[in-house]
Design a protein around this motif. Structure first.
Motif, PDB file in Angstrom:
ATOM      1  N   HIS A   1       0.846  -1.188   0.000  1.00 36.01           N
ATOM      2  CA  HIS A   1       0.000   0.000   0.000  1.00 36.01           C
ATOM      3  C   HIS A   1       0.883   1.240   0.000  1.00 36.01           C
ATOM      4  O   HIS A   1       1.760   1.391   0.838  1.00 36.01           O
ATOM      5  N   THR A   2       0.644   2.118  -0.934  1.00 40.16           N
ATOM      6  CA  THR A   2       1.328   3.412  -0.984  1.00 40.16           C
ATOM      7  C   THR A   2       0.279   4.506  -0.878  1.00 40.16           C
ATOM      8  O   THR A   2      -0.870   4.325  -1.287  1.00 40.16           O
ATOM      9  N   TYR A   3       0.693   5.610  -0.302  1.00 39.26           N
ATOM     10  CA  TYR A   3      -0.234   6.713  -0.107  1.00 39.26           C
ATOM     11  C   TYR A   3       0.286   7.944  -0.838  1.00 39.26           C
ATOM     12  O   TYR A   3       1.440   8.329  -0.684  1.00 39.26           O
ATOM     13  N   GLN A   4      -0.575   8.539  -1.623  1.00 37.29           N
ATOM     14  CA  GLN A   4      -0.258   9.780  -2.317  1.00 37.29           C
ATOM     15  C   GLN A   4      -1.280  10.826  -1.866  1.00 37.29           C
ATOM     16  O   GLN A   4      -2.478  10.634  -2.056  1.00 37.29           O
ATOM     17  N   PRO A   5      -0.784  11.881  -1.243  1.00 34.35           N
ATOM     18  CA  PRO A   5      -1.749  12.889  -0.787  1.00 34.35           C
ATOM     19  C   PRO A   5      -2.355  13.639  -1.975  1.00 34.35           C
ATOM     20  O   PRO A   5      -1.680  13.964  -2.947  1.00 34.35           O
ATOM     21  N   VAL A   6      -3.600  13.817  -1.893  1.00 36.92           N
ATOM     22  CA  VAL A   6      -4.317  14.579  -2.909  1.00 36.92           C
ATOM     23  C   VAL A   6      -4.808  15.854  -2.220  1.00 36.92           C
ATOM     24  O   VAL A   6      -5.535  15.792  -1.241  1.00 36.92           O
ATOM     25  N   PHE A   7      -4.353  16.986  -2.734  1.00 39.84           N
ATOM     26  CA  PHE A   7      -4.702  18.252  -2.121  1.00 39.84           C
ATOM     27  C   PHE A   7      -5.941  18.825  -2.787  1.00 39.84           C
ATOM     28  O   PHE A   7      -6.062  18.817  -4.016  1.00 39.84           O
ATOM     29  N   THR A   8      -6.794  19.300  -1.970  1.00 34.41           N
ATOM     30  CA  THR A   8      -7.983  19.995  -2.461  1.00 34.41           C
ATOM     31  C   THR A   8      -8.010  21.380  -1.813  1.00 34.41           C
ATOM     32  O   THR A   8      -7.354  21.620  -0.807  1.00 34.41           O
ATOM     33  N   SER A   9      -8.764  22.227  -2.374  1.00 35.57           N
ATOM     34  CA  SER A   9      -8.904  23.568  -1.785  1.00 35.57           C
ATOM     35  C   SER A   9     -10.356  24.011  -1.890  1.00 35.57           C
ATOM     36  O   SER A   9     -11.074  23.592  -2.800  1.00 35.57           O
ATOM     37  N   THR A  10     -10.716  24.737  -0.970  1.00 38.77           N
ATOM     38  CA  THR A  10     -12.057  25.325  -0.988  1.00 38.77           C
ATOM     39  C   THR A  10     -11.901  26.847  -0.893  1.00 38.77           C
ATOM     40  O   THR A  10     -10.928  27.354  -0.340  1.00 38.77           O
ATOM     41  N   SER A  11     -12.807  27.528  -1.394  1.00 42.32           N
ATOM     42  CA  SER A  11     -12.778  29.000  -1.285  1.00 42.32           C
ATOM     43  C   SER A  11     -14.140  29.496  -0.801  1.00 42.32           C
ATOM     44  O   SER A  11     -15.158  28.923  -1.163  1.00 42.32           O
ATOM     45  N   GLU A  12     -14.078  30.461  -0.016  1.00 42.29           N
ATOM     46  CA  GLU A  12     -15.302  31.079   0.482  1.00 42.29           C
ATOM     47  C   GLU A  12     -15.305  32.549   0.058  1.00 42.29           C
ATOM     48  O   GLU A  12     -14.274  33.198   0.077  1.00 42.29           O
ATOM     49  N   ASP A  13     -16.440  33.000  -0.253  1.00 42.57           N
ATOM     50  CA  ASP A  13     -16.570  34.395  -0.651  1.00 42.57           C
ATOM     51  C   ASP A  13     -17.353  35.141   0.451  1.00 42.57           C
ATOM     52  O   ASP A  13     -18.389  34.680   0.891  1.00 42.57           O
ATOM     53  N   GLU A  14     -16.789  36.195   0.836  1.00 43.06           N
ATOM     54  CA  GLU A  14     -17.509  37.067   1.774  1.00 43.06           C
ATOM     55  C   GLU A  14     -17.913  38.341   1.004  1.00 43.06           C
ATOM     56  O   GLU A  14     -17.124  38.887   0.244  1.00 43.06           O
ATOM     57  N   VAL A  15     -19.052  38.743   1.260  1.00 43.44           N
ATOM     58  CA  VAL A  15     -19.577  39.936   0.570  1.00 43.44           C
ATOM     59  C   VAL A  15     -19.718  41.077   1.613  1.00 43.44           C
ATOM     60  O   VAL A  15     -20.297  40.895   2.665  1.00 43.44           O
ATOM     61  N   SER A  16     -19.189  42.147   1.264  1.00 46.86           N
ATOM     62  CA  SER A  16     -19.344  43.329   2.115  1.00 46.86           C
ATOM     63  C   SER A  16     -20.023  44.434   1.282  1.00 46.86           C
ATOM     64  O   SER A  16     -19.650  44.658   0.128  1.00 46.86           O
ATOM     65  N   ASN A  17     -20.962  45.075   1.845  1.00 51.30           N
ATOM     66  CA  ASN A  17     -21.659  46.141   1.149  1.00 51.30           C
ATOM     67  C   ASN A  17     -21.170  47.487   1.730  1.00 51.30           C
ATOM     68  O   ASN A  17     -21.279  47.730   2.911  1.00 51.30           O
ATOM     69  N   VAL A  18     -20.679  48.210   0.907  1.00 53.19           N
ATOM     70  CA  VAL A  18     -20.209  49.531   1.304  1.00 53.19           C
ATOM     71  C   VAL A  18     -21.121  50.551   0.615  1.00 53.19           C
ATOM     72  O   VAL A  18     -21.238  50.567  -0.599  1.00 53.19           O
ATOM     73  N   TYR A  19     -21.734  51.342   1.410  1.00 53.29           N
ATOM     74  CA  TYR A  19     -22.620  52.355   0.862  1.00 53.29           C
ATOM     75  C   TYR A  19     -21.918  53.709   0.950  1.00 53.29           C
ATOM     76  O   TYR A  19     -21.445  54.108   2.013  1.00 53.29           O
ATOM     77  N   ASP A  20     -21.943  54.341  -0.071  1.00 60.51           N
ATOM     78  CA  ASP A  20     -21.348  55.675  -0.112  1.00 60.51           C
ATOM     79  C   ASP A  20     -22.406  56.700   0.303  1.00 60.51           C
ATOM     80  O   ASP A  20     -23.432  56.810  -0.316  1.00 60.51           O
ATOM     81  N   ASN A  21     -22.195  57.424   1.375  1.00 65.93           N
ATOM     82  CA  ASN A  21     -23.160  58.349   1.891  1.00 65.93           C
ATOM     83  C   ASN A  21     -22.962  59.719   1.226  1.00 65.93           C
ATOM     84  O   ASN A  21     -22.111  60.502   1.592  1.00 65.93           O
ATOM     85  N   LYS A  22     -23.737  60.010   0.309  1.00 69.19           N
ATOM     86  CA  LYS A  22     -23.634  61.251  -0.388  1.00 69.19           C
ATOM     87  C   LYS A  22     -24.544  62.318   0.263  1.00 69.19           C
ATOM     88  O   LYS A  22     -24.382  63.486   0.030  1.00 69.19           O
ATOM     89  N   CYS A  23     -25.367  61.797   0.986  1.00 73.10           N
ATOM     90  CA  CYS A  23     -26.315  62.747   1.599  1.00 73.10           C
ATOM     91  C   CYS A  23     -25.759  63.303   2.898  1.00 73.10           C
ATOM     92  O   CYS A  23     -26.366  64.198   3.494  1.00 73.10           O
ATOM     93  N   GLY A  24     -24.802  62.853   3.360  1.00 70.22           N
ATOM     94  CA  GLY A  24     -24.208  63.331   4.602  1.00 70.22           C
ATOM     95  C   GLY A  24     -24.864  62.759   5.828  1.00 70.22           C
ATOM     96  O   GLY A  24     -24.917  63.404   6.831  1.00 70.22           O
ATOM     97  N   PHE A  25     -25.375  61.840   5.762  1.00 67.61           N
ATOM     98  CA  PHE A  25     -26.010  61.271   6.954  1.00 67.61           C
ATOM     99  C   PHE A  25     -24.970  60.889   7.910  1.00 67.61           C
ATOM    100  O   PHE A  25     -24.066  60.238   7.848  1.00 67.61           O
TER     101      PHE A  25
END
Length: 90
Positions: free
Chosen positions: A66-90
């Motif tokens: 028995h021989t073992y060969q590592p198999v690499f996998t990767s996962t990616s996660e996406d994070e979403v950030s909402n940036v609102y531009d305040n033009k009204c000056g709030f």
């Protein structure tokens, strides 16, 4: 009656199936001897075949390496950030 085991009477000789010899003598009856035995050794040779069953057992050795060969996998996660531009000056 009998002298020297020979027949003296010609009639007795002829009755017994024997004859006078030409020399004027008489013929004696056969003398029964002791039986003799001959031994003949014979050797009988026989060939006797013997059957010997022979079984060949084959053992197969299966070796797993028995021989073992590592198999690499990767996962990616996406994070979403909402940036609102305040033009009204709030």
């Amino acid at each position: 009656m009998f002298l020297n085991r020979c027949y003296e009477n010609e009639n007795m000789v002829n009755d017994m199936g024997m004859s006078m010899n030409s020399c004027g003598g008489c013929t004696c009856p056969p003398v029964m001897e002791c039986p003799q035995e001959r031994v003949c050794h014979r050797q009988m040779n026989y060939e006797v075949p013997h059957i010997i069953p022979v079984n060949t057992r084959i053992i197969n050795h299966h070796v797993y390496r028995h021989t073992y060969q590592p198999v690499f996998t990767s996962t990616s996660e996406d994070e979403v950030s909402n940036v609102y531009d305040n033009k009204c000056g709030f």
